[in-house]
Design a protein around this motif. Structure first.
Motif, PDB file in Angstrom:
ATOM      1  N   GLY A 114       0.781  -1.226   0.000  1.00  0.00           N
ATOM      2  CA  GLY A 114       0.000   0.000   0.000  1.00  0.00           C
ATOM      3  C   GLY A 114       0.812   1.274   0.000  1.00  0.00           C
ATOM      4  O   GLY A 114       0.306   2.322  -0.412  1.00  0.00           O
ATOM      5  N   ILE A 115       2.070   1.219   0.425  1.00  0.00           N
ATOM      6  CA  ILE A 115       2.848   2.461   0.548  1.00  0.00           C
ATOM      7  C   ILE A 115       3.103   3.126  -0.798  1.00  0.00           C
ATOM      8  O   ILE A 115       2.900   4.347  -0.940  1.00  0.00           O
ATOM      9  CB  ILE A 115       4.153   2.193   1.325  1.00  0.00           C
ATOM     10  N   PRO A 116       3.561   2.428  -1.839  1.00  0.00           N
ATOM     11  CA  PRO A 116       3.717   3.105  -3.137  1.00  0.00           C
ATOM     12  C   PRO A 116       2.429   3.729  -3.644  1.00  0.00           C
ATOM     13  O   PRO A 116       2.446   4.841  -4.208  1.00  0.00           O
ATOM     14  CB  PRO A 116       4.202   1.982  -4.059  1.00  0.00           C
ATOM     15  N   ALA A 117       1.297   3.036  -3.446  1.00  0.00           N
ATOM     16  CA  ALA A 117       0.015   3.600  -3.889  1.00  0.00           C
ATOM     17  C   ALA A 117      -0.327   4.856  -3.102  1.00  0.00           C
ATOM     18  O   ALA A 117      -0.829   5.846  -3.665  1.00  0.00           O
ATOM     19  CB  ALA A 117      -1.086   2.551  -3.725  1.00  0.00           C
ATOM     20  N   LEU A 118      -0.047   4.848  -1.804  1.00  0.00           N
ATOM     21  CA  LEU A 118      -0.323   6.021  -0.985  1.00  0.00           C
ATOM     22  C   LEU A 118       0.584   7.193  -1.349  1.00  0.00           C
ATOM     23  O   LEU A 118       0.140   8.346  -1.402  1.00  0.00           O
ATOM     24  CB  LEU A 118      -0.155   5.666   0.496  1.00  0.00           C
ATOM     25  N   VAL A 119       1.861   6.912  -1.594  1.00  0.00           N
ATOM     26  CA  VAL A 119       2.785   7.981  -1.991  1.00  0.00           C
ATOM     27  C   VAL A 119       2.323   8.625  -3.291  1.00  0.00           C
ATOM     28  O   VAL A 119       2.413   9.849  -3.476  1.00  0.00           O
ATOM     29  CB  VAL A 119       4.216   7.428  -2.126  1.00  0.00           C
ATOM     30  N   LYS A 120       1.802   7.821  -4.199  1.00  0.00           N
ATOM     31  CA  LYS A 120       1.283   8.351  -5.460  1.00  0.00           C
ATOM     32  C   LYS A 120       0.161   9.355  -5.214  1.00  0.00           C
ATOM     33  O   LYS A 120       0.037  10.366  -5.915  1.00  0.00           O
ATOM     34  CB  LYS A 120       0.785   7.204  -6.330  1.00  0.00           C
ATOM     35  N   ARG A 177      10.812   6.077   1.315  1.00  0.00           N
ATOM     36  CA  ARG A 177      11.957   6.679   0.619  1.00  0.00           C
ATOM     37  C   ARG A 177      12.069   6.135  -0.803  1.00  0.00           C
ATOM     38  O   ARG A 177      12.274   6.897  -1.755  1.00  0.00           O
ATOM     39  CB  ARG A 177      13.248   6.400   1.391  1.00  0.00           C
ATOM     40  N   LEU A 178      11.959   4.821  -0.941  1.00  0.00           N
ATOM     41  CA  LEU A 178      12.097   4.210  -2.264  1.00  0.00           C
ATOM     42  C   LEU A 178      10.972   4.621  -3.203  1.00  0.00           C
ATOM     43  O   LEU A 178      11.165   4.670  -4.424  1.00  0.00           O
ATOM     44  CB  LEU A 178      12.126   2.680  -2.121  1.00  0.00           C
ATOM     45  N   ALA A 179       9.806   4.925  -2.658  1.00  0.00           N
ATOM     46  CA  ALA A 179       8.670   5.326  -3.497  1.00  0.00           C
ATOM     47  C   ALA A 179       8.695   6.806  -3.855  1.00  0.00           C
ATOM     48  O   ALA A 179       7.798   7.283  -4.553  1.00  0.00           O
ATOM     49  CB  ALA A 179       7.370   4.989  -2.778  1.00  0.00           C
ATOM     50  N   GLY A 180       9.723   7.534  -3.391  1.00  0.00           N
ATOM     51  CA  GLY A 180       9.810   8.964  -3.706  1.00  0.00           C
ATOM     52  C   GLY A 180       8.967   9.835  -2.793  1.00  0.00           C
ATOM     53  O   GLY A 180       8.605  10.959  -3.160  1.00  0.00           O
ATOM     54  N   GLY A 181       8.674   9.341  -1.603  1.00  0.00           N
ATOM     55  CA  GLY A 181       7.818  10.092  -0.698  1.00  0.00           C
ATOM     56  C   GLY A 181       8.430  11.381  -0.186  1.00  0.00           C
ATOM     57  O   GLY A 181       7.709  12.358   0.052  1.00  0.00           O
ATOM     58  N   LEU A 182       9.738  11.408  -0.006  1.00  0.00           N
ATOM     59  CA  LEU A 182      10.381  12.615   0.526  1.00  0.00           C
ATOM     60  C   LEU A 182      10.185  13.814  -0.387  1.00  0.00           C
ATOM     61  O   LEU A 182       9.831  14.913   0.070  1.00  0.00           O
ATOM     62  CB  LEU A 182      11.876  12.352   0.739  1.00  0.00           C
ATOM     63  N   GLN A 183      10.413  13.632  -1.670  1.00  0.00           N
ATOM     64  CA  GLN A 183      10.263  14.734  -2.616  1.00  0.00           C
ATOM     65  C   GLN A 183       8.840  15.271  -2.614  1.00  0.00           C
ATOM     66  O   GLN A 183       8.616  16.496  -2.639  1.00  0.00           O
ATOM     67  CB  GLN A 183      10.662  14.280  -4.026  1.00  0.00           C
ATOM     68  N   LYS A 184       7.868  14.366  -2.566  1.00  0.00           N
ATOM     69  CA  LYS A 184       6.475  14.809  -2.604  1.00  0.00           C
ATOM     70  C   LYS A 184       6.073  15.482  -1.301  1.00  0.00           C
ATOM     71  O   LYS A 184       5.277  16.439  -1.305  1.00  0.00           O
ATOM     72  CB  LYS A 184       5.563  13.618  -2.901  1.00  0.00           C
ATOM     73  N   MET A 185       6.611  15.013  -0.187  1.00  0.00           N
ATOM     74  CA  MET A 185       6.287  15.654   1.087  1.00  0.00           C
ATOM     75  C   MET A 185       6.869  17.058   1.169  1.00  0.00           C
ATOM     76  O   MET A 185       6.226  17.978   1.688  1.00  0.00           O
ATOM     77  CB  MET A 185       6.788  14.795   2.248  1.00  0.00           C
ATOM     78  N   VAL A 186       8.080  17.246   0.661  1.00  0.00           N
ATOM     79  CA  VAL A 186       8.666  18.588   0.656  1.00  0.00           C
ATOM     80  C   VAL A 186       7.820  19.519  -0.203  1.00  0.00           C
ATOM     81  O   VAL A 186       7.597  20.688   0.151  1.00  0.00           O
ATOM     82  CB  VAL A 186      10.121  18.538   0.155  1.00  0.00           C
TER      83      VAL A 186
END
Length: 691
Positions: free
Chosen positions: A218-224, A256-265
């Motif tokens: 679910g984490i990659p889907a949520l990061v999206k 981190r692997l799903a790119g969550g940091l960039q989107k959170m910033v």
């Protein structure tokens, strides 16, 4: 007539026990002789229970008793199951005193709670049974190709997830959680997304639900979904991710692997303070202890946005979570200058007076980490004033941080030094040092700050006097004694050196025993360096290898020697101080010190030539030995010849004036020997000499 046993034994008479009130007997026998009833009938009174003044006859009492017995079951039903009573039915009250509820009234509340618990248990089982039967069909609907069907199914599942029993049934079905994740990843329908992510949000309130989401990918889907423009979707998504980061192992790396940091910033540009508080807390969790995450935040312009938040908002929780992110980033050598350049120090200084202690503490920790990179920053007047005020705090951590920041920001910065002096920094630091006692975590940075403030700026002389006027000299000298460790002692020696530049401080420093303590420290440090040199001498006599140096608590003993020599050199400008130094045989130490090339360099570096020349008379033998030892080990021989001429000329002239050596103006034999051996004779090789 009511008998005593019946009166007290009724299950719900509504009248309080006579044992509690000590009322007169209802038979009235005790009052027969005193009361005139006007007839043969006895009148019944209850003096303490507040009956009306008109009496009740025995027939009336019997009638009331019969009525209460007949309505007992109705009163119990009204208390426990009021919904079962017929409308309009009046039940007589048995409560005589409004302040004292009856037994049935006291049982009413727990009875209602028990009833609701039973009802909830029945409903819970009904919800669980309903969800268990519905889940297989809902899974099929969520996997349907028709987006309308998927949307309706997602909304139904979301409704079910709002009830605890149904929620447990959903999280116990891996197929259902996987279908929800698939719906999020594959659909562009807003209602389907809201229903599915809302369900995941409800599941994330339970550890079992978190595990189910994590295992279902679910984490990659949520990061999206962090790119969604819909406020409710973003809220569900960030809170679900926040719960995962807090409680589910492995979630940090997955985000981190799903790119969550960039989107959170990127989400830091939004203006919902509660939403931003969750986003910043997620960033803190991801960045803590992970250098790669810190660099990703830096590359995404995170420091700039975080500083903007500190400047723009006043919501305490958001300021606190943001300051925690900045604190984590401030220990990164790459992020530190970026935060300083973005105005981070000024932004953090805005909140030093905030009533929230946790916010102030985090701001101070961050400022302390940044302060070594901010020594050249301008416009820090407000920060300096705030730090001086915080020195008066009763919180040890706050005082420690404030002193440390002042120590760093006053290093080689004249503007900051002047500002601190003008806002009462000297007085505050002296009070802090006196109050700290043996707390070196406070005294060491505070002494360093005083050392900076007493040298190298237009008001340094005022600062040197202020330390004395505030009564700081006795405490400062005391801190050179045990149990102070070498880092603190080193700072104290430097401070005393600066204070000695003010002539008014010479007498108080001498009276408090600073000179004898400095000499003791010099001898001890010198002996430590000699101990290392002795080990070196154990090798071949002509070896050119040198010991790395003697260390104690991370401090080089050579540094202690340098600082004490410098402090004593300045103190020796005063006549009484020179007399004390002569009496302590300090020249013996200097003579030994000059035997090594490094020791000779220390003496030269600290400018001890002039004071040693002044000390020639009375300690001439040792002073000349020191001076010649120093010059002999410098490059070339011209300086040695020049010094011999200068010394002999000086001794000759002064001998004439003071008749020091007698009429023949010749130096004593021991001095002649030193001069001849040092200038013309080869003599034994020094430790530092090569082949």
């Amino acid at each position: 007539m009511w008998q005593q046993g019946h009166y007290m034994g009724g299950p719900d008479s509504g009248i309080q026990s006579g044992a509690a009130t000590q009322a007169h007997s209802l038979t009235g026998h005790e009052m027969d002789e005193d009361m005139d009833t006007g007839g043969q009938e006895q009148v019944i009174f209850d003096m303490d229970q507040g009956f009306p003044q008109s009496g009740y006859t025995q027939e009336q009492v019997d009638e009331m008793n019969q009525q209460l017995n007949q309505t007992r079951s109705q009163r119990v039903r009204a208390a426990m199951f009021p919904e079962t009573l017929d409308e309009g039915l009046e039940i007589p009250s048995t409560q005589l005193d409004p302040a004292q509820p009856t037994a049935v009234q006291r049982l009413s509340e727990p009875s209602q709670m028990l009833k609701h618990a039973v009802v909830n248990l029945i409903n819970y089982q009904d919800d669980a049974d309903l969800a268990t039967r519905a889940i297989p069909e809902l899974i099929k609907l969520l996997n349907d190709e028709d987006q309308v069907v998927v949307s309706q199914a997602a909304m139904m599942v979301h409704q079910l997830s709002k009830k605890e029993a149904s929620r447990h049934a959903i999280m116990n079905s891996p197929q259902m959680v996987a279908a929800l994740v698939k719906a999020i990843a594959n659909t562009n329908d807003l209602e389907s997304t809201k229903g599915a992510v809302g369900t995941l949000h409800n599941l994330s309130m339970h550890r079992q639900g978190l595990l189910a989401i994590f295992k279902s990918g679910g984490i990659p889907a949520l990061v999206k979904l962090l790119s969604s423009p819909v406020e409710s979707v973003l809220f569900y998504t960030i809170t679900t991710l926040h719960n995962l980061l807090l409680h589910q192992e492995g979630s940090k790396m997955a985000v981190r692997l799903a790119g969550g940091l960039q989107k959170m910033v990127a989400l830091l540009q939004r203006n919902n303070v509660k939403f931003l508080a969750i986003v910043t807390d997620c960033l803190q969790i991801l960045a803590y202890g992970n250098q790669e995450s810190k660099l990703i935040i830096l590359a995404s312009q995170g420091p700039l946005e975080l500083v903007r938040i500190m400047r723009s908002y006043d919501y305490e929780k958001l300021l606190w979570t943001t300051s925690r992110v900045l604190k984590v980033l401030s220990v990164c050598s790459s992020n530190k200058p970026a935060i300083v350049e973005a105005g981070g120090m000024q932004a953090l200084a805005m909140h030093l007076g905030h009533p929230s202690q946790r916010l102030v503490q985090n701001c101070l920790w961050t400022l302390r980490n940044l302060s070594d990179a901010g020594t050249k920053i301008e416009n820090l007047d407000n920060l300096m004033q705030g730090l001086v005020q915080l020195l008066g705090s009763t919180d040890v951590n706050i005082v420690t941080c404030a002193a440390g920041i002042l120590s760093n920001l006053t290093c080689n910065n004249q503007k900051n030094k002047v500002t601190v002096c003008q806002v009462g920094g000297i007085e505050a630091l002296v009070r802090t040092i006196i109050a700290a006692g043996d707390r070196e975590e406070i005294t060491e940075p505070a002494v360093h700050a005083l050392r900076h403030l007493t040298f190298g700026h237009p008001e340094c002389e005022v600062a040197q006097n202020a330390v004395r006027l505030q009564g700081g000299l006795p405490t400062i000298v005391r801190l050179m004694h045990p149990p102070s460790r070498w880092p603190l002692v080193t700072a104290i020696i430097g401070l005393i050196r600066n204070l000695a530049l003010c002539p008014a401080n010479h007498a108080p420093l001498r009276e408090n025993g600073s000179i004898s303590r400095l000499v003791y420290l010099l001898i001890r440090a010198f002996e430590d360096t000699q101990g290392v040199s002795t080990l070196t001498r154990g090798g071949s006599r002509g070896s050119t290898s040198q010991a790395a140096g003697s260390y104690a608590d991370g401090v080089r003993m050579e540094e202690i020697v340098e600082r004490t020599v410098d402090a004593l050199r300045i103190l020796a400008r005063e006549r009484h101080n020179r007399a004390i130094i002569r009496g302590l045989s300090l020249e013996l130490v200097l003579c030994e010190l000059a035997a090594d090339k490094e020791g000779a360099a220390m003496i030269e570096q600290e400018g001890a030539t002039a004071p040693l020349t002044e000390l020639l008379h009375g300690v001439a033998t040792y002073a000349v030995a020191v001076l010649f030892g120093r010059e002999e080990r410098r490059e070339g021989g011209e300086n040695t010849k020049w010094l011999s001429q200068e010394l002999m000329s000086s001794l000759y002239q002064r001998g004439q004036e003071e008749n020091l050596w007698g009429n023949d103006h010749m130096a004593p034999a021991d001095l002649q020997e030193v001069v001849v051996d040092s200038v013309y004779g080869q003599g034994p090789p020094s430790v530092a000499s090569g082949p």
